[in-house]
Design a protein around this motif. Sequence first.
Motif, PDB file in Angstrom:
ATOM      1  N   ASN A 233       0.795  -1.118   0.078  1.00  0.00           N
ATOM      2  CA  ASN A 233       0.005   0.045   0.196  1.00  0.00           C
ATOM      3  C   ASN A 233       1.011   1.294  -0.128  1.00  0.00           C
ATOM      4  O   ASN A 233       1.979   1.370   0.636  1.00  0.00           O
ATOM      5  N   ASP A 244      -0.676  -3.769   3.820  1.00  0.00           N
ATOM      6  CA  ASP A 244      -1.618  -3.494   4.547  1.00  0.00           C
ATOM      7  C   ASP A 244      -2.607  -4.512   4.415  1.00  0.00           C
ATOM      8  O   ASP A 244      -2.647  -5.311   3.257  1.00  0.00           O
ATOM      9  N   PHE A 246      -6.647  -5.720   3.706  1.00  0.00           N
ATOM     10  CA  PHE A 246      -7.935  -4.933   3.338  1.00  0.00           C
ATOM     11  C   PHE A 246      -9.200  -5.969   3.269  1.00  0.00           C
ATOM     12  O   PHE A 246      -9.017  -7.242   3.211  1.00  0.00           O
ATOM     13  N   CYS A 258      -9.225  -0.704   3.839  1.00  0.00           N
ATOM     14  CA  CYS A 258      -8.008  -0.986   4.349  1.00  0.00           C
ATOM     15  C   CYS A 258      -8.447  -0.949   6.032  1.00  0.00           C
ATOM     16  O   CYS A 258      -8.823   0.154   6.304  1.00  0.00           O
ATOM     17  N   GLY A 261      -4.162   0.694   7.998  1.00  0.00           N
ATOM     18  CA  GLY A 261      -3.678   1.880   7.576  1.00  0.00           C
ATOM     19  C   GLY A 261      -2.808   2.838   8.737  1.00  0.00           C
ATOM     20  O   GLY A 261      -1.870   3.398   8.231  1.00  0.00           O
TER      21      GLY A 261
END
Length: 413
Positions: A233, A244, A246, A258, A261
């Motif tokens: 990401n 990350d 998701f 996400c 983050g």
Amino acid sequence: MNILRRVLPLLLCPALAAAPRAFAIEDLYRLKDVAHLALSPDGSKLLFEVSSQDLRRSTRATHVWMADLRGGAVRQLTFAGTSDTWPRWSADGRSFTFLSNREEGSQLWRLDMAGGEAKQVTAFGPGIADPQVVGKTVFFQSTVFPEALADEARNKAMAEKLEKGPVQAHLADGLLYRHWTSYRDFQYTHLFKAPADGGAVTALTSGPRDFPGYDQSYDVAPDGREVCVATPNGPEPARSTNVDLFLIRLDGDRTPLCITGANPAADGAPRYSPDGRWIAYKFQKVPGFESDRFRLGVYDRSAKAFRNLTEALDNPIEAFQWSADGRSLWFTVQEKGRYPLYRVDLPSGQPVRVLDGQSIREFVVAPDQASVLFVRNRVGEASEIWRCRFPGKELAKLTSFNDAVAADQVFGD
């Protein structure tokens, strides 16, 4: 006379003649590799892969085997093709699926434990990887052209255009156009689903971006309504270690959401708990530092909150698995040249060492948590499957694929 001097000691001392000899490159190719353990729902049978190599032909073959944990018998289950991998039990334990290259590239097959021949489950032209069967649906990843996705004919036409076109060169306008010897060539990894009894393939992700990323993974919620996938990401993945997690809802808007983050470093290897409440995963804390140790954390889907379970351990987390009741996680750690086994209960959050002094490459925990089966290998010891029973920690070796090689070789230690 010189020959007599060399032979005579062997004739006079049979023990010396039978002494193990030094390990050679030919002996390395005689070793068999054991991997991908899969325990049946009732804990009575264990599926696994066995790979063998042929040095002269430069070939490798992998097939599925099974160990009867109650009777002790070990037998081979698949024979066709050269690559039968990734065995996984059905929910009722009456059959299992596996990946095979016996027809139409890498596809999913099913074998009934009652007998008969294996039956092909998928026939997706670009091939499939990392399949997961949830209910009556098969989820998998595949490398495709983003303009084509699930359109097999278009994928085939675009691949043939690259292969047979007048310009035979790899073209790229950005970094990460190659991993080792594999070029991207305008293709990306995406997630798909299809009915387990045959039917149309549907793309779950899209665009010029990998879902999951290279060397990353995904998992499907127990109810089959959500997928958690790991992928790089950020604007410059080639200059970052930020991966990350998701979430993709399958019963509505499929836009990836996400959930990690806030962490600028790597998050990966997601695994849903049996009841679907938690997502366990590994993560790092230091951005851009590939050698930062991996911790084990959990994400509460209801509270949308995170917990770090292993910050007190000063070594990286390797493999991990949920217990059948979803109240604890079992995991291995790199520790002083060994891979011991730990368990952490979610209520207490306190890691406890369960099995020490072992080099555990992978493992599975019995449904009743009264035993653990694992692949052990280290310098001086080839891969075999072992079982440890609790609470006495009694060890027993279940396979002997490499005993013949070990008997007449000197392994380093």
